[in-house]
Design a protein around this motif. Structure first.
Motif, PDB file in Angstrom:
ATOM      1  N   UNK A 237       0.835  -1.201   0.000  1.00 17.41           N
ATOM      2  CA  UNK A 237       0.000   0.000   0.000  1.00 17.41           C
ATOM      3  C   UNK A 237       0.872   1.256   0.000  1.00 17.41           C
ATOM      4  N   UNK A 238       1.898   1.245   0.832  1.00 15.69           N
ATOM      5  CA  UNK A 238       2.786   2.407   0.964  1.00 15.69           C
ATOM      6  C   UNK A 238       3.399   2.793  -0.377  1.00 15.69           C
ATOM      7  N   UNK A 239       3.992   1.815  -1.068  1.00 13.82           N
ATOM      8  CA  UNK A 239       4.724   2.131  -2.296  1.00 13.82           C
ATOM      9  C   UNK A 239       3.793   2.352  -3.488  1.00 13.82           C
ATOM     10  N   UNK A 240       2.694   1.611  -3.527  1.00 12.90           N
ATOM     11  CA  UNK A 240       1.735   1.849  -4.607  1.00 12.90           C
ATOM     12  C   UNK A 240       1.111   3.229  -4.477  1.00 12.90           C
ATOM     13  N   UNK A 241       0.848   3.650  -3.245  1.00 14.84           N
ATOM     14  CA  UNK A 241       0.273   4.987  -3.034  1.00 14.84           C
ATOM     15  C   UNK A 241       1.244   6.068  -3.494  1.00 14.84           C
TER      16      UNK A 241
ATOM     17  N   UNK B 221      -3.676  -0.468  -6.594  1.00 13.48           N
ATOM     18  CA  UNK B 221      -4.134   0.015  -5.294  1.00 13.48           C
ATOM     19  C   UNK B 221      -5.648  -0.180  -5.158  1.00 13.48           C
ATOM     20  N   UNK B 222      -6.369   0.042  -6.248  1.00 13.75           N
ATOM     21  CA  UNK B 222      -7.826  -0.164  -6.239  1.00 13.75           C
ATOM     22  C   UNK B 222      -8.163  -1.615  -5.941  1.00 13.75           C
ATOM     23  N   UNK B 223      -7.402  -2.530  -6.520  1.00 15.53           N
ATOM     24  CA  UNK B 223      -7.620  -3.954  -6.252  1.00 15.53           C
ATOM     25  C   UNK B 223      -7.465  -4.247  -4.767  1.00 15.53           C
ATOM     26  N   UNK B 224      -6.496  -3.625  -4.133  1.00 16.69           N
ATOM     27  CA  UNK B 224      -6.255  -3.871  -2.717  1.00 16.69           C
ATOM     28  C   UNK B 224      -7.381  -3.305  -1.856  1.00 16.69           C
ATOM     29  N   UNK B 225      -7.881  -2.124  -2.224  1.00 15.45           N
ATOM     30  CA  UNK B 225      -8.994  -1.552  -1.455  1.00 15.45           C
ATOM     31  C   UNK B 225     -10.278  -2.331  -1.694  1.00 15.45           C
ATOM     32  N   UNK B 226     -10.492  -2.795  -2.912  1.00 15.32           N
ATOM     33  CA  UNK B 226     -11.695  -3.582  -3.200  1.00 15.32           C
ATOM     34  C   UNK B 226     -11.644  -4.937  -2.509  1.00 15.32           C
TER      35      UNK B 226
ATOM     36  N   UNK C 112      -4.701  -5.511   3.309  1.00 16.59           N
ATOM     37  CA  UNK C 112      -3.859  -4.573   4.039  1.00 16.59           C
ATOM     38  C   UNK C 112      -4.582  -3.318   4.478  1.00 16.59           C
ATOM     39  N   UNK C 113      -5.850  -3.193   4.082  1.00 18.57           N
ATOM     40  CA  UNK C 113      -6.671  -2.041   4.439  1.00 18.57           C
ATOM     41  C   UNK C 113      -8.095  -2.541   4.687  1.00 18.57           C
ATOM     42  N   UNK C 114      -8.908  -1.701   5.304  1.00 23.39           N
ATOM     43  CA  UNK C 114     -10.327  -2.020   5.433  1.00 23.39           C
ATOM     44  C   UNK C 114     -10.950  -1.940   4.040  1.00 23.39           C
TER      45      UNK C 114
ATOM     46  N   UNK D  30     -15.951   2.468  -2.349  1.00 25.72           N
ATOM     47  CA  UNK D  30     -15.971   3.836  -2.883  1.00 25.72           C
ATOM     48  C   UNK D  30     -14.576   4.360  -3.220  1.00 25.72           C
ATOM     49  N   UNK D  31     -13.605   4.043  -2.358  1.00 29.83           N
ATOM     50  CA  UNK D  31     -12.242   4.487  -2.645  1.00 29.83           C
ATOM     51  C   UNK D  31     -11.655   3.727  -3.833  1.00 29.83           C
ATOM     52  N   UNK D  32     -11.990   2.438  -3.935  1.00 25.92           N
ATOM     53  CA  UNK D  32     -11.539   1.648  -5.078  1.00 25.92           C
ATOM     54  C   UNK D  32     -12.085   2.251  -6.380  1.00 25.92           C
TER      55      UNK D  32
END
Length: 233
Positions: free
Chosen positions: A110-114, A128-133, A137-139, A143-145
């Motif tokens: 998350x850190x480096x992709x951001x 990063x969208x895939x990780x949020x969806x 590593x995140x809640x 909507x953020x995805x």
């Protein structure tokens, strides 16, 4: 005084030579002359050039003229990423997400992709969208995805079209179903994206004639890389 300017002249001559060697190395890598690429890029990477470090990371990650060495590739990516080189930040973040060459660490991913996404790298926004969806590593935050997929599409990243279109077509927690918006998103797919084209047809069949007419009118002025409308009902 003369010695001072003479020193500057020597410095610039050396700088120009180093730049020429870097360009030669990058050109050799592009033309798949890996022996020359490694010869020219390795010293530049050792001297701290971020683009050379990133290139050397690619060479060892993919085994281009050398034996694959994911750990060494990560070492080069880390050096380039720490200097703010967006493509290296993307590769480093992706490596942490997948656990290739380094222990899987979603927090570091998350850190480096951001960081790469903040510099406008559309692939980083997509990953990063895939990780949020997926809540990796995140809640989980659909909507953020959606915002990240939109950013990636507006940056010209074709693979985000399908992902975002499906979210709008089906709806997700925090993202109401919006078939008209799904149709608009699928409309910007690249010509060889037959999957998105197929879903566009499926979604279009579920729209009312008025909705379809509106969606087609909006879509007519859009293409991959265009700014998407905020919402269409």
């Amino acid at each position: 005084m003369f010695r001072f300017f003479g020193g500057i002249a020597i410095f610039f001559a050396l700088s120009m030579q180093a730049h020429a060697e870097l360009e030669a190395g990058l050109a050799a890598l592009k033309s798949k002359d890996y022996a020359v690429a490694i010869k020219e890029l390795s010293p530049a990477a050792d001297n701290g050039d971020a683009s050379a470090q990133h290139a050397m990371g690619q060479i060892y990650e993919s085994g281009l003229g050398v034996k694959k060495d994911p750990s060494l590739a990560i070492s080069y990516y880390q050096k380039a990423a720490s200097q703010g080189f967006a493509k290296a930040q993307l590769n480093l973040g992706t490596a942490y997400a997948s656990g290739v060459g380094v222990e899987k660490d979603y927090g570091q991913a998350i850190k480096w992709l951001q960081k790469a996404a903040d510099q406008g790298n559309p692939t980083a926004s997509h990953n990063l969208a895939i990780m949020y969806a997926g809540g990796l590593g995140v809640v989980r935050d659909y909507p953020h995805a959606v915002l990240l997929y939109r950013k990636a599409i507006e940056g010209g990243y074709a693979r985000s079209v399908y992902n975002l279109g499906v979210i709008y077509a089906n709806g997700a927690p925090g993202v109401p179903q919006n078939l008209t918006m799904a149709y608009v998103v699928f409309s910007v797919a690249s010509p060889n994206d037959t999957v998105s084209a197929g879903y566009k047809g499926i979604v279009g069949a579920r729209l009312t004639p008025e909705q379809l007419q509106k969606a087609e009118k909006i879509s007519a002025s859009l293409k991959l890389g265009s700014a998407l409308p905020l919402d269409v009902n």
